[in-house]
Scaffold this motif. Structure first.
Motif, PDB file in Angstrom:
ATOM      1  N   LEU A 261     -68.458 107.623  53.513  1.00  6.85           N
ATOM      2  CA  LEU A 261     -67.999 107.665  52.116  1.00  6.85           C
ATOM      3  C   LEU A 261     -69.054 107.077  51.185  1.00  6.85           C
ATOM      4  CD1 LEU A 261     -64.288 106.521  52.397  1.00  6.85           C
ATOM      5  CD2 LEU A 261     -65.077 108.614  51.359  1.00  6.85           C
TER       6      LEU A 261
ATOM      7  N   LEU B 164     -71.209  99.112  47.343  1.00  7.83           N
ATOM      8  CA  LEU B 164     -69.952  99.837  47.470  1.00  7.83           C
ATOM      9  C   LEU B 164     -69.446  99.794  48.908  1.00  7.83           C
ATOM     10  CD1 LEU B 164     -68.234 101.413  45.533  1.00  7.83           C
ATOM     11  CD2 LEU B 164     -69.287 103.491  46.362  1.00  7.83           C
TER      12      LEU B 164
ATOM     13  N   PRO C 225     -62.001  95.195  52.678  1.00  8.78           N
ATOM     14  CA  PRO C 225     -60.540  95.061  52.671  1.00  8.78           C
ATOM     15  C   PRO C 225     -59.889  95.697  53.897  1.00  8.78           C
ATOM     16  CG  PRO C 225     -61.305  95.712  50.515  1.00  8.78           C
ATOM     17  CD  PRO C 225     -62.489  95.780  51.419  1.00  8.78           C
ATOM     18  N   ILE C 226     -60.426  96.854  54.332  1.00  5.33           N
ATOM     19  CA  ILE C 226     -59.854  97.514  55.506  1.00  5.33           C
ATOM     20  C   ILE C 226     -60.053  96.645  56.735  1.00  5.33           C
ATOM     21  CG2 ILE C 226     -60.034  99.527  57.027  1.00  5.33           C
ATOM     22  CD1 ILE C 226     -60.696 101.184  54.652  1.00  5.33           C
TER      23      ILE C 226
ATOM     24  N   LEU D 223     -56.250  94.211  47.376  1.00  9.90           N
ATOM     25  CA  LEU D 223     -57.667  94.512  47.582  1.00  9.90           C
ATOM     26  C   LEU D 223     -57.868  95.998  47.892  1.00  9.90           C
ATOM     27  CD1 LEU D 223     -59.161  91.598  49.699  1.00  9.90           C
ATOM     28  CD2 LEU D 223     -59.716  92.251  47.370  1.00  9.90           C
ATOM     29  N   LEU D 224     -56.974  96.549  48.713  1.00 11.98           N
ATOM     30  CA  LEU D 224     -57.098  97.968  49.067  1.00 11.98           C
ATOM     31  C   LEU D 224     -56.969  98.836  47.818  1.00 11.98           C
ATOM     32  CD1 LEU D 224     -55.040  98.118  52.382  1.00 11.98           C
ATOM     33  CD2 LEU D 224     -57.499  98.403  52.145  1.00 11.98           C
TER      34      LEU D 224
ATOM     35  N   SER E 252     -60.124  98.456  45.831  1.00 13.67           N
ATOM     36  CA  SER E 252     -61.239  99.193  46.425  1.00 13.67           C
ATOM     37  C   SER E 252     -61.172 100.657  46.037  1.00 13.67           C
ATOM     38  CB  SER E 252     -61.202  99.105  47.941  1.00 13.67           C
ATOM     39  OG  SER E 252     -61.373  97.792  48.325  1.00 13.67           O
TER      40      SER E 252
ATOM     41  N   ILE F 228     -62.266 100.892  42.561  1.00 14.43           N
ATOM     42  CA  ILE F 228     -63.711 100.647  42.459  1.00 14.43           C
ATOM     43  C   ILE F 228     -64.475 101.898  42.887  1.00 14.43           C
ATOM     44  CG2 ILE F 228     -65.632  99.407  43.540  1.00 14.43           C
ATOM     45  CD1 ILE F 228     -63.833  96.936  43.591  1.00 14.43           C
ATOM     46  N   LEU F 229     -64.020 102.502  43.977  1.00 17.40           N
ATOM     47  CA  LEU F 229     -64.680 103.721  44.460  1.00 17.40           C
ATOM     48  C   LEU F 229     -64.640 104.797  43.386  1.00 17.40           C
ATOM     49  CD1 LEU F 229     -65.971 105.176  46.934  1.00 17.40           C
ATOM     50  CD2 LEU F 229     -63.705 105.993  47.488  1.00 17.40           C
TER      51      LEU F 229
ATOM     52  N   ALA G 268     -67.101 104.087  40.669  1.00 20.05           N
ATOM     53  CA  ALA G 268     -68.502 104.323  41.031  1.00 20.05           C
ATOM     54  C   ALA G 268     -68.850 105.805  40.979  1.00 20.05           C
ATOM     55  CB  ALA G 268     -68.772 103.769  42.419  1.00 20.05           C
ATOM     56  N   LEU G 269     -67.833 106.674  40.988  1.00 24.07           N
ATOM     57  CA  LEU G 269     -68.103 108.111  41.065  1.00 24.07           C
ATOM     58  C   LEU G 269     -67.747 108.836  39.774  1.00 24.07           C
ATOM     59  CD1 LEU G 269     -66.690 108.591  44.624  1.00 24.07           C
ATOM     60  CD2 LEU G 269     -69.031 109.045  43.957  1.00 24.07           C
TER      61      LEU G 269
ATOM     62  N   LYS H  23     -66.448 115.231  43.234  1.00 22.23           N
ATOM     63  CA  LYS H  23     -66.788 114.331  44.332  1.00 22.23           C
ATOM     64  C   LYS H  23     -65.867 113.121  44.322  1.00 22.23           C
ATOM     65  CE  LYS H  23     -71.288 113.450  45.930  1.00 22.23           C
ATOM     66  NZ  LYS H  23     -72.605 112.864  45.679  1.00 22.23           N
TER      67      LYS H  23
ATOM     68  N   ASN I 246     -62.551 114.094  45.780  1.00 22.94           N
ATOM     69  CA  ASN I 246     -62.653 114.289  47.227  1.00 22.94           C
ATOM     70  C   ASN I 246     -62.726 112.974  47.974  1.00 22.94           C
ATOM     71  OD1 ASN I 246     -62.698 116.455  48.932  1.00 22.94           O
ATOM     72  ND2 ASN I 246     -64.540 117.303  48.021  1.00 22.94           N
ATOM     73  N   LEU I 247     -63.692 112.138  47.580  1.00 34.65           N
ATOM     74  CA  LEU I 247     -63.935 110.904  48.321  1.00 34.65           C
ATOM     75  C   LEU I 247     -62.785 109.923  48.163  1.00 34.65           C
ATOM     76  CD1 LEU I 247     -67.751 110.252  47.853  1.00 34.65           C
ATOM     77  CD2 LEU I 247     -66.565 111.569  49.579  1.00 34.65           C
TER      78      LEU I 247
ATOM     79  N   VAL J  57     -59.941 110.885  50.385  1.00 33.63           N
ATOM     80  CA  VAL J  57     -60.197 110.499  51.768  1.00 33.63           C
ATOM     81  C   VAL J  57     -60.001 108.993  51.945  1.00 33.63           C
ATOM     82  CG1 VAL J  57     -61.968 110.307  53.547  1.00 33.63           C
ATOM     83  CG2 VAL J  57     -61.726 112.415  52.256  1.00 33.63           C
ATOM     84  N   TYR J  58     -60.511 108.222  50.992  1.00 29.83           N
ATOM     85  CA  TYR J  58     -60.375 106.775  51.110  1.00 29.83           C
ATOM     86  C   TYR J  58     -58.908 106.367  51.126  1.00 29.83           C
ATOM     87  CZ  TYR J  58     -61.086 101.812  50.569  1.00 29.83           C
ATOM     88  OH  TYR J  58     -61.060 100.472  50.785  1.00 29.83           O
TER      89      TYR J  58
ATOM     90  N   ALA K 125     -57.448 104.159  54.084  1.00 23.16           N
ATOM     91  CA  ALA K 125     -56.864 102.845  53.816  1.00 23.16           C
ATOM     92  C   ALA K 125     -55.370 102.829  54.119  1.00 23.16           C
ATOM     93  CB  ALA K 125     -57.120 102.445  52.367  1.00 23.16           C
TER      94      ALA K 125
END
Lengths: 256, 264, 242
Positions: B189, B199, B206-207, C142-143, C146, C149-150, C153-154, C160, C163-164, C167-168, C172
């Protein structure tokens, strides 16, 4: 058992396709040709039609190209032209199935059936500026690795032949990291030609190459055109010399 | 090529995974980027830990300085060397180290493909299943190697005992699998997200924290003295089972979703 | 569920006066007021929470937010899966729905953390003592972060990002489910789930208020979801016009 059969079939096909190219190069005897035709007729002379159906693509808010349609069949070489930033590379990536178009699609059709992405990639050989090989491996290791991924057994003779064809004979044991940019471009051709794929996609085919290298590329393209087993090529270029290799397929205008 | 050689064949992606694994191994043995960064990270954090926990050893060391050399008993030396924590905490620290070390190095295999531009050639030649399996196998191998190097050293340095060896080894193995599988999919990812480094930690830790929670709980069980042997065994099986199922679940979900990461 | 109501509301918004659909929003408001009043003046305390059982009043707000924190994750996951398996054209709205659920999930998770900490403070004497359930809720937070945050960042590439992050969300899900189902069973906790589940400990009016509260929080979630979706559609419309 099933695996065994596939293996044998696969081997014979590989041999045939290589053989077909050899005929083109060396005009071998008729008897051998007949034997090979007999073999290849069953499996590898299928014609392929590549169709672009109303393909559009955007990057962020910018439209790269809009509603493109074209088609090309076995035996043809299509040339994609267009200024820098007009999306030639993007279009080739879409054709190769590496990128999904925002709308519209590209189909590969053979014998009335459509190929899925994986099958399609399997019959594609690609050379592009953003496609690179492993710098930390030698030229021969790179070829062996990619050949084995495609299910082709790479023995010494095959490697020597592949390297000789692109003018890298004797350099197979050097790390690609130590190659010049021209040599890397040559190695990409050896990579693209692994397993003699039916569809060649070339993006800026002679980038970084000397005149000798350009002649090599032209020879490769001509050989590919002369194949009788249903091969086709698509070339993205602006060089006048290269546009004469085939017939114009698409001209891209720069999007806003 | 003929359709029968299509990469969808089950035997084919296994063969591809093997090729990719061997390629990565060969490149790794040549450049040693990943193993060096993971190993060095682990060992330097170990050094940091030794320095940071000086306070836990200080008393003994000072006492030793006052004593004539011949009176120092081996027991004093041992006590001076080993921090006075419970075995379970030592295990916790070991896994914290391994965790950060893994996050320092395991992204390399994916990020490198992405940055070097070799990802295009790979995508043309391989099925996503093959890529995932190959990379997972490589990362797990790397992690096993590092754990195998670091753990004995750590045990020597901190005096951590194995307790029950079979359980201990199962725990370490399950730990590596859980950590490796998490790091692999998160690396995939992060590599696609390009911003990478920061990142990777932000979305991966966390995971892995949840996993470490389970692992430390299992370590507690391993090192706890129990009078009721049967209950202890049941608890151990339950804890270790939880650990292993975490790894298996994560690998299944990753295998299922990887193609969405791999394809653009 | 939330999806269809949101769709209906958005459609009606463009054609008829904006007050349509307000009845259930008003209802949510009144229900919320009832729950707040009832939590302090109607319900009796529960057994097992000190002498008066007053400490159990924190439950009226803690439990619904904790439940929604998990439900939001499921809603987000549902949309993520739908996104991954839909054809990629013009499905970014599905991704937006997933993102909205996750954002709201983070919000409810934060509320659950705060109310949980208050409860721990009055029940156990310390606001934070690393009880496994406390750790769990922080990790869930936190999950959620995250995930966000992901996405952050995109931002430059919406496809994208969709998509990402989808998946995350699925990846998670594994630790998130472990936190909900495995951790309370494997680790020893002081969390009074069992005390509350035993109906002998609570009075009928207590349970009534608790269920009303859960309903009110759920309606609040749907309402917030709708609002955010409408905001997303407005932005998307503006961008498409540009």
């Amino acid at each position: 058992m099933r695996c065994g059969i596939i293996e044998i079939e696969n081997l014979s096909v590989t041999k045939t396709v290589c053989g077909v190219l050899k005929q083109v190069n060396q005009e071998e005897s008729d008897t051998e040709k007949a034997a090979q035709d007999g073999l290849s007729a069953s499996s590898s002379t299928r014609r392929i039609h590549v169709c672009l159906n109303h393909v559009s693509h955007r990057f962020g808010g910018r439209t790269v190209f809009d509603n493109l349609s074209a088609s090309i069949s076995s035996g043809q070489t299509g040339i994609i032209t267009g200024s820098n930033g007009s999306g030639k590379s993007t279009l080739l990536r879409i054709i190769a199935g590496l990128l999904e178009a925002d709308s519209g699609d590209v189909t590969f059709e053979t014998d009335g059936s459509y190929l899925d992405t994986q099958m399609r990639r399997h019959m594609i050989g690609m050379v592009a500026p953003d496609l690179t090989l492993y710098k930390e491996l030698t030229g021969a290791e790179n070829l062996t690795f990619f050949a084995s991924l495609k299910g082709i057994k790479a023995d010494r003779a095959m490697l020597v032949e592949a390297l000789t064809e692109v003018g890298l004979r004797g350099r197979g044991r050097d790390l690609v990291g130590g190659y010049s940019s021209g040599m890397r471009q040559r190695l990409k051709y050896a990579f693209a030609l692994l397993g003699r794929p039916k569809v060649l996609l070339l993006d800026e085919p002679t980038a970084n190459l000397d005149s000798d290298g350009m002649a090599m590329v032209e020879r490769i393209v001509r050989c590919h055109q002369a194949r009788t087993d249903g091969a086709l090529a698509i070339v993205a270029t602006n060089e006048p010399r290269e546009t004469s290799w085939g017939e114009p397929l698409i001209h891209l205008e720069r999007g806003e | 090529m003929k359709a029968s050689t299509g990469p969808n064949d089950a035997s084919n992606w296994m063969a591809q995974a093997r090729c990719l694994f061997l390629k990565d191994l060969r490149a790794e043995l040549r450049t040693r980027v990943a193993i060096n960064s993971v190993g060095l990270f682990a060992f330097s954090s170990l050094l940091l830990v030794a320095l940071a926990t000086r306070g836990l050893r200080e008393v003994m060391t000072l006492r030793m300085l006052d004593l004539p050399i011949d009176i120092i008993r081996p027991a004093d030396v041992t006590a001076a060397m080993f921090p006075a924590w419970s075995a379970a905490s030592k295990m916790g620290l070991l896994w914290t180290l391994l965790c950060f070390a893994a996050f320092a190095g395991l992204a390399h295999s994916f990020v490198h493909e992405e940055e070097a531009g070799t990802v295009t050639a790979l995508r043309l030649s391989m099925s996503p299943a093959g890529v995932y399996t190959g990379k997972l196998a490589f990362n797990l191998t790397l992690l096993f190697a590092v754990a195998l190097l670091v753990t004995p050293f750590y045990m020597g340095l901190t005096g951590m005992q194995a307790g029950n060896w079979p359980v201990f080894l199962t725990l370490m193995l399950a730990g590596c699998i859980g950590l490796g599988s998490t790091a692999t999919i998160v690396a995939a990812l992060a590599a696609k997200a390009r911003g990478s480094g920061a990142l990777f930690g932000a979305i991966g830790l966390p995971i892995i924290t949840v996993f470490l929670m389970l692992l430390l709980n299992a370590a507690n069980t391993l090192y706890s003295d129990s009078t009721d042997a049967a209950a202890h065994t049941i608890k151990t099986v339950q804890d270790v089972g939880g650990l292993i199922s975490f790894g298996i679940l994560l690998i299944s979900v990753s295998a299922f979703t990887f193609r969405f990461v791999w394809e653009e | 569920m939330a999806d269809t109501t949101a769709g209906v509301a958005a459609n009606s918004k463009s054609q008829v006066p904006p007050m349509t659909g307000a009845w259930w929003k008003l209802g949510t408001g009144f229900l919320m007021i009832f729950v707040i009043y009832g939590a302090f003046f109607i319900a009796k305390g529960a057994a097992g929470f000190g002498e008066s059982g007053d400490k159990a009043r924190a439950v009226f707000f803690h439990v619904p937010s904790a439940i929604l924190a998990s439900v939001c994750y499921f809603v987000g996951m549902y949309f993520s899966v739908i996104y991954l398996f839909s054809s990629k054209r013009s499905t970014l709205e599905i991704d937006a729905k997933a993102a909205i659920s996750m954002e709201l999930g983070a919000l409810f998770c934060l509320l659950a953390t705060i109310t949980g900490s208050i409860f721990a403070g009055i029940q156990w004497g310390v606001f934070w003592n690393w009880d496994p359930r406390e750790t769990s809720i922080v990790i869930t937070l936190l999950l959620y972060s995250s995930y966000l945050i992901l996405r952050g960042a995109l931002n430059s590439n919406p496809t994208k990002r969709a998509n990402l992050s989808a998946v995350y969300c699925l990846i998670a899900l594994v630790p998130q489910q472990f936190l909900i189902w495995a951790v309370p069973r494997i680790l020893e906790t002081n969390h009074p789930t069992k005390v509350l589940q035993n109906s002998g400990n609570t009075s009928p009016d207590y349970r009534l208020i608790l269920w009303c509260s859960i309903l009110a929080f759920t309606l609040l979630f749907i309402w917030l979801f709708q609002l955010r979706l409408r905001a997303y559609r407005l932005v998307a419309k503006k961008e498409a016009a540009r």
